[in-house]
Scaffold this active site. Structure first.
Site, PDB file in Angstrom:
ATOM      1  N   ASN A 190      12.302  -6.006  19.562  1.00 59.71           N
ATOM      2  CA  ASN A 190      13.023  -7.016  20.332  1.00 59.71           C
ATOM      3  C   ASN A 190      12.079  -8.184  20.639  1.00 59.71           C
ATOM      4  OD1 ASN A 190      13.796  -8.178  23.162  1.00 59.71           O
ATOM      5  ND2 ASN A 190      15.675  -7.209  22.431  1.00 59.71           N
TER       6      ASN A 190
ATOM      7  N   ASN B 141      16.258 -11.660  21.206  1.00 64.83           N
ATOM      8  CA  ASN B 141      16.845 -11.698  22.546  1.00 64.83           C
ATOM      9  C   ASN B 141      17.004 -13.140  23.006  1.00 64.83           C
ATOM     10  OD1 ASN B 141      17.547 -11.473  25.198  1.00 64.83           O
ATOM     11  ND2 ASN B 141      15.675 -10.441  25.857  1.00 64.83           N
TER      12      ASN B 141
ATOM     13  N   CYS C  96      18.242 -13.096  27.817  1.00 65.35           N
ATOM     14  CA  CYS C  96      17.644 -12.543  29.029  1.00 65.35           C
ATOM     15  C   CYS C  96      17.932 -13.457  30.210  1.00 65.35           C
ATOM     16  CB  CYS C  96      16.136 -12.389  28.880  1.00 65.35           C
ATOM     17  SG  CYS C  96      15.398 -11.757  30.393  1.00 65.35           S
TER      18      CYS C  96
ATOM     19  N   GLY D 120      25.876  -1.148  27.070  1.00 64.61           N
ATOM     20  CA  GLY D 120      26.327  -1.559  28.395  1.00 64.61           C
ATOM     21  C   GLY D 120      26.962  -0.361  29.066  1.00 64.61           C
ATOM     22  N   GLY D 121      26.172   0.349  29.852  1.00 64.22           N
ATOM     23  CA  GLY D 121      26.719   1.453  30.642  1.00 64.22           C
ATOM     24  C   GLY D 121      26.984   2.741  29.913  1.00 64.22           C
TER      25      GLY D 121
HETATM   26  C1  LIG Z   1      14.867  -2.790  33.325  1.00 62.29           C
HETATM   27  C2  LIG Z   1      15.535  -3.438  32.160  1.00 62.29           C
HETATM   28  C3  LIG Z   1      14.795  -4.228  31.285  1.00 62.29           C
HETATM   29  C4  LIG Z   1      15.403  -4.853  30.189  1.00 62.29           C
HETATM   30  N1  LIG Z   1      14.644  -5.591  29.319  1.00 62.29           N
HETATM   31  C5  LIG Z   1      15.230  -6.134  28.206  1.00 62.29           C
HETATM   32  C6  LIG Z   1      14.455  -6.804  27.222  1.00 62.29           C
HETATM   33  O1  LIG Z   1      13.237  -6.906  27.312  1.00 62.29           O
HETATM   34  N2  LIG Z   1      15.091  -7.349  26.143  1.00 62.29           N
HETATM   35  C7  LIG Z   1      16.453  -7.241  25.986  1.00 62.29           C
HETATM   36  O2  LIG Z   1      16.988  -7.733  24.996  1.00 62.29           O
HETATM   37  N3  LIG Z   1      17.209  -6.564  26.887  1.00 62.29           N
HETATM   38  C8  LIG Z   1      16.632  -6.014  27.994  1.00 62.29           C
HETATM   39  N4  LIG Z   1      17.419  -5.316  28.900  1.00 62.29           N
HETATM   40  C9  LIG Z   1      18.853  -5.172  28.659  1.00 62.29           C
HETATM   41  C10 LIG Z   1      19.185  -3.835  27.993  1.00 62.29           C
HETATM   42  O3  LIG Z   1      18.571  -3.730  26.736  1.00 62.29           O
HETATM   43  C11 LIG Z   1      20.697  -3.654  27.826  1.00 62.29           C
HETATM   44  O4  LIG Z   1      21.201  -4.728  27.054  1.00 62.29           O
HETATM   45  C12 LIG Z   1      21.434  -3.642  29.157  1.00 62.29           C
HETATM   46  O5  LIG Z   1      20.646  -2.974  30.126  1.00 62.29           O
HETATM   47  C13 LIG Z   1      22.814  -2.992  29.074  1.00 62.29           C
HETATM   48  O6  LIG Z   1      22.747  -1.636  28.711  1.00 62.29           O
HETATM   49  P1  LIG Z   1      22.753  -0.421  29.783  1.00 62.29           P
HETATM   50  O7  LIG Z   1      23.888  -0.657  30.699  1.00 62.29           O
HETATM   51  O8  LIG Z   1      22.858   0.824  28.959  1.00 62.29           O
HETATM   52  O9  LIG Z   1      21.441  -0.492  30.504  1.00 62.29           O
HETATM   53  C14 LIG Z   1      16.801  -4.679  29.987  1.00 62.29           C
HETATM   54  C15 LIG Z   1      17.536  -3.892  30.871  1.00 62.29           C
HETATM   55  C16 LIG Z   1      16.935  -3.265  31.946  1.00 62.29           C
HETATM   56  C17 LIG Z   1      17.765  -2.421  32.865  1.00 62.29           C
END
Ligand SMILES: Cc1cc2nc3c(=O)[nH]c(=O)nc-3n(C[C@H](O)[C@H](O)[C@H](O)COP(=O)(O)O)c2cc1C
Ligand SMILES: Cc1cc2nc3c(=O)[nH]c(=O)nc-3n(C[C@H](O)[C@H](O)[C@H](O)COP(=O)(O)OP(=O)(O)OC[C@H]3O[C@@H](n4cnc5c(N)ncnc54)[C@H](O)[C@@H]3O)c2cc1C
Ligand SMILES: Cc1cc2nc3c(=O)[nH]c(=O)nc-3n(C[C@H](O)[C@H](O)[C@H](O)COP(=O)(O)OP(=O)(O)OC[C@H]3O[C@@H](n4cnc5c(N)ncnc54)[C@H](O)[C@@H]3O)c2cc1C
Ligand SMILES: Cc1cc2nc3c(=O)[nH]c(=O)nc-3n(C[C@H](O)[C@H](O)[C@H](O)COP(=O)(O)O)c2cc1C
Ligand code: FES
Ligand code: FES
Lengths: 257, 303, 303, 257
Positions: B101, B128, B131, B244-245
């Site tokens: 990423n 990405n 963000c 997402g979730g």
């Molecule tokens: C603590 C944290 C750090 C994250 N860092 C990144 C990141 O560095 N790059 C990115 O593309 N998404 C990042 N995300 C987003 C996740 O990859 C994902 O798209 C998002 O959390 C939704 O999925 P989930 O609901 O399963 O967590 C981060 C999410 C969390 C919770």
């Protein structure tokens, strides 16, 4: 392979106003624990996803138990306080680095504030040599008798003066200056900062157990960082309280503002 | 019964199963590797990495909300050189795909990272542009179709590995953004990144996060994520990685049915370090229960 | 201790407290009136009403998701004539403000409703340009700043009561939309309406909702709602009514601190029919605990 | 003023595969209940916000209790099935209109399918005159003995033929044509539709208890509607199952496709 496991609640009762002690059967996991480490507790309430980090206050390898002492400050600790004997609670750990115990140190100074007091109890039980204990509380103190088992210099301060001296631990330290070669401290950040300043002034080295909000608890997500000095160009870097800490050397910590 | 076939193909890369880690929640797998066998994963998607080290945001970086988590890490990362030195060799020990990423504040930042990775032994790139936690770049690139097109095509020109573009849900029209990325050459799309949210400490009368706002993840956002995956799947031809979730195999199956070829697990890792493997197991159980021989029979197969 | 003052003023209308019902979750109060004393409420915001009766959407209209609810009612309503005949006299029996939520598929629809209400004894109008559940009109008006401006100014020209414009959260830039509504003459803004979401029945392999997608409400959306209220409050001068996942007085206080002058309670009514009154009580308890004499001391007072 | 109240679980056990019977102490609320009404149960799991509508299967005013019979089909009913004696469960109700019992009717035909069977039991206990009962189940039947207390014509069909006749209730009705002036039916929509067609063919009036997903449960939110004939221009309108129903007359109901 490590995994989330389930501890069984053996005891869970209030030991001071809003402060609970929980004894948890954890089996062989007790053997892995080092002083100053913590465990992450997962709650039954489904709206609360994140684990709650709680220090191990006492370890019994024989019994296969941990004792935890926690303050009810929010939704999660409230939920914990309602747990009954025999109920299971999932947890991860022991986690984090723990205090470093140097055999060369003969005189130890333990400084705890509020819910930072509990992990110092296991420390007091393990340290060899002379131990001075300085504890600060908002109101009702706890674990004092337990500390007295390991130290005959246990000094208490409360904010309202209802028990021991009135004021904070720093005042207590100023008024009753300890002698020793190493400070071990755990408590709220402003107290830790004050302990850092005090110990630097009296030229005693110190280990500080830091507190941050956590998510993964194992070092992967980078939400729990604190600023730690770095030899390199960046002067400091954000290190993980859950994995690189919670205990850091005083001289490593960079304080925000 | 014969074990169902879980393998999927995303932009020419064959994954042993559709389950990967969501970037930023799993580091480079080193820590979670103590809690699960990384060989089981379809892919490890690493934490966003930039051209130089980033310190991330100050102050409290995480807040818990109802069924979700707000974070404002702000893309703390060691920089691409350190990453190449330490993380790629670590991950290459395992039989799983490596998806890197990529974070950036400017177009040049992104391009530098992609070029630095051009001769590395990794399987895919995930760009990405979504963000919500960095002021410049990041989400600014991801909410405007022209910008999405520009950054995607510049990066794609330099990319030696298939390029996934990761979309932000904080937009009026996700389909327009998805089409822009596809038109610019994206080989796959991943969605959703976090929703921009906030939480307040009413005793202190202050935002909980040091950065005031942060990205919302976890089960709370699943309905929005699923809707977007569904909408985008019907509008583009490239494969989609849904997230997402996702907490369970059943959640993952919803995304597959909505049209995702792969799924990523993020916040669930914080609730259970072995969440990814239980999602894989859950998908397999569903296929067995439904007497389906292959996970590919689910993808986009909504009645 | 003296009881704190809960009254607030929204666009010249004095409410006994900041708590109202979220449109569509409370009908016109008739049913909930059996479970709580409507006199206690700051205002009753009625279910969206159009110029003629609407039947709403077919098929399953509700789905439960983690910490939230998806609905696709599609603005079923008896039409403005029936509404004026039955609901206004009913509500006027109570000492609470009446805010009529207005639905439409076209600009003319909206204008007709507003004109029909011009001589009615109601306190405010709430223009719903953000319903995700109707194909024409609704959300289409609410996601484009030019359209927001146009529909708001046309309606405002005809409105005899103060006009609240209710915003959709399904946009890239909520501030831009809010400013367009303000510039067009909105006397207040309310936000957020539901987030567009989806849920799938994996056994049937079908969307749960008859309408496929629906509006997400409840605690799951609170962080997004709070963030938007915060952003908008810093960008416009008109008062804001905040809503989205408010379940308790503490949730409401978060919205007040973020800059809302009023708050609305929707999905929480389904969990507890007396939710509105417990939110009022919760705000009062907070003020007492914080030794604040008036709820106005909270509004926008974030450190 | 009405309100959400808490019932106390007195019994909660499996009475057939995946089917549970719960006896709930509800105090004076029992006096308000009419046959065919339902209550809305709220679950302790915080991720599940919506109440679960469950028909009242038996009312005891003397005891102040309701008996509920429910099938475990999803997260909520699973949670219900785990509840233990003495636990409290919040509920609203009785809700809805209930069956209309006409003193003039002497011969009653009760037709239930699966989890639509339970509310017919209270009905059987209240009806005066002759009662014929036709029950269809997927596999293991339940409440059959209870129905036999009120009727000596209780006919059973199961899909797999493991008990009673093999097939559905319509087949049962065709093979054992009942006599009567009123049909009361509750069950899945396709069955209700079939009962509507059958009863129209044999020219017996019918009351049908409809099922829809609910949110408010009291008629305010309009999520639970079903199409009901209307004299006016619109030919039909969406009426609320929770408030205008759940029981509608056969000839009012407009069936989707
Ligand atoms: C603590 C944290 C750090 C994250 N860092 C990144 C990141 O560095 N790059 C990115 O593309 N998404 C990042 N995300 C987003 C996740 O990859 C994902 O798209 C998002 O959390 C939704 O999925 P989930 O609901 O399963 O967590 C981060 C999410 C969390 C919770
Ligand atoms: C390494 C470590 C050891 C700890 N040891 C103890 C102990 O032995 N006894 C004890 O009483 N407390 C201890 N704490 C603090 C304890 O974790 C918090 O009090 C607790 O998480 C609060 O949870 P809550 O749900 O009641 O509060 P809420 O405010 O409802 O929690 C909301 C979120 O914020 C987090 N959070 C809130 N306050 C803190 C805090 N002070 N530190 C970290 N996270 C916080 C919660 O974990 C949760 O994710 C420790 C913290 C850390 C980091
Ligand atoms: C008036 C009425 C009376 C009922 N009486 C009984 C009864 O006596 N015994 C019994 O076993 N069941 C009865 N049902 C059906 C029962 O409400 C559902 O089986 C139950 O809500 C499923 O909940 P769940 O969480 O297990 O399923 P999930 O699928 O996890 O539920 C998800 C959501 O959908 C709703 N839902 C799912 N299936 C149904 C359904 N068939 N009808 C209505 N809502 C549904 C749930 O309430 C919940 O909001 C009745 C339904 C209605 C409308
Ligand atoms: C069943 C239902 C019906 C709704 N109908 C309307 C409506 O007619 N008009 C409107 O402006 N908003 C409508 N809404 C949106 C709510 O008023 C509110 O903006 C939203 O639900 C967020 O608040 P909550 O999380 O407290 O429910 C509806 C919401 C629900 C759940
Ligand atoms: S909590 Fe994830 S790195 Fe510390
Ligand atoms: S459930 Fe709200 S009207 Fe029936």
């Amino acid at each position: 392979m490590k995994s989330k496991t389930t501890g069984i609640v053996l005891e869970n009762h209030e030991i001071a106003k809003g402060i609970y002690q929980m004894k948890l059967a954890v089996g062989d996991t007790a053997k892995e624990a080092k002083v100053g480490q913590f465990i992450n507790l997962y709650l039954p309430r489904r709206d609360l996803l994140l684990p709650r980090p709680i220090s191990i206050s006492q370890i019994s390898i024989g019994e296969g138990t941990f004792k935890l002492v926690y303050g009810v400050v929010g939704k999660g600790t409230k939920e914990l306080s309602k747990m009954k004997e025999k109920e299971g609670i999932p947890f991860m750990g022991p986690l984090g680095n723990g205090f470093k115990v140097d055999e060369g140190v003969k005189n130890h100074i333990l400084i705890g504030g509020g819910i930072g007091v509990p992990p110092l109890l296991q420390l007091a039980s393990e340290l060899k040599g002379n131990i001075s204990v300085y504890l600060g509380f908002r109101e009702e103190p706890f674990l004092v008798e337990e500390f007295k088992k390991y130290s005959n210099q246990v000094l208490i301060a409360t904010e309202d003066g209802s028990y021991g001296a009135k004021g904070d631990v720093i005042k207590l330290l100023d008024e009753n200056p300890p002698e020793g070669e190493m400070v071990y401290s755990c408590g709220p950040k402003p107290m830790l900062k004050a302990v850092a300043d005090w110990s630097r002034a009296v030229d005693i080295n110190a280990q500080l157990s830091m507190e941050e909000r956590m998510a993964c608890g194992i070092g992967a997500c980078l939400v729990c960082t604190c600023k730690i000095k770095d030899e390199g160009l960046m002067k400091w870097q954000n290190k993980r309280v859950c994995k690189d800490g919670p205990v850091f050397l005083r001289d490593e910590v960079v304080w925000n503002d | 019964m014969i074990k169902p076939d879980l393998s999927v193909n995303i932009a020419g890369v064959q994954l042993k199963n559709p389950v990967m880690t969501a970037s930023g929640t799993f580091g480079s797998g080193r820590e979670y590797g103590e809690y699960l066998d990384l060989n089981q994963l379809g892919a490890v998607v690493t934490k966003g990495v930039a051209n130089i080290p980033w310190k991330g945001n100050d102050g409290v970086r995480v807040a818990e909300v109802y069924g979700g988590v707000l974070n404002s890490v702000g893309l703390q990362n060691p920089g691409i050189d350190e990453f190449i030195k330490k993380d790629i060799p670590f991950l290459r020990q395992y039989d799983t795909k490596i998806i890197v990423n990529i974070a950036g504040r400017t177009l040049e930042d992104y391009c530098q990272v992609v070029e630095a990775l051009s001769h590395e032994d990794i399987d895919m790139l995930e760009l990405n542009i979504s963000c919500p936690n960095v002021k410049e770049g990041g989400v600014a690139f991801g909410t405007n179709p022209q910008m999405v097109h520009q950054v995607t095509s510049e990066v794609k020109r330099r990319a030696k590995q298939p390029l996934i573009v990761k979309l932000s849900p904080n937009v009026t029209d996700i389909v327009e953004i998805a089409k822009a990325a596809e038109a610019a050459g994206a080989d796959a799309l991943s969605l959703i990144n976090t929703l921009l949210g906030m939480a307040i400490d009413i005793r202190k009368r202050k935002p909980i996060l040091g950065n005031v706002v942060g990205g919302l993840s976890g089960p709370a956002i699943k309905p929005v994520a699923l809707r977007m995956v569904y909408q985008v799947a019907r509008s583009v031809k490239v494969p989609i990685i849904g997230m997402g979730g996702i907490m369970s195999g059943e959640d993952a199956v919803e995304f597959l049915l909505a049209g995702a070829t792969g799924v990523a697990v993020g916040t669930a890792n914080f609730v259970n370090p072995a969440a990814t493997t239980s999602v894989i197991k859950g998908i397999e159980d569903y296929l067995i229960d439904q007497k389906e021989s292959s996970v590919n029979n689910l993808i986009g197969k909504l009645k």
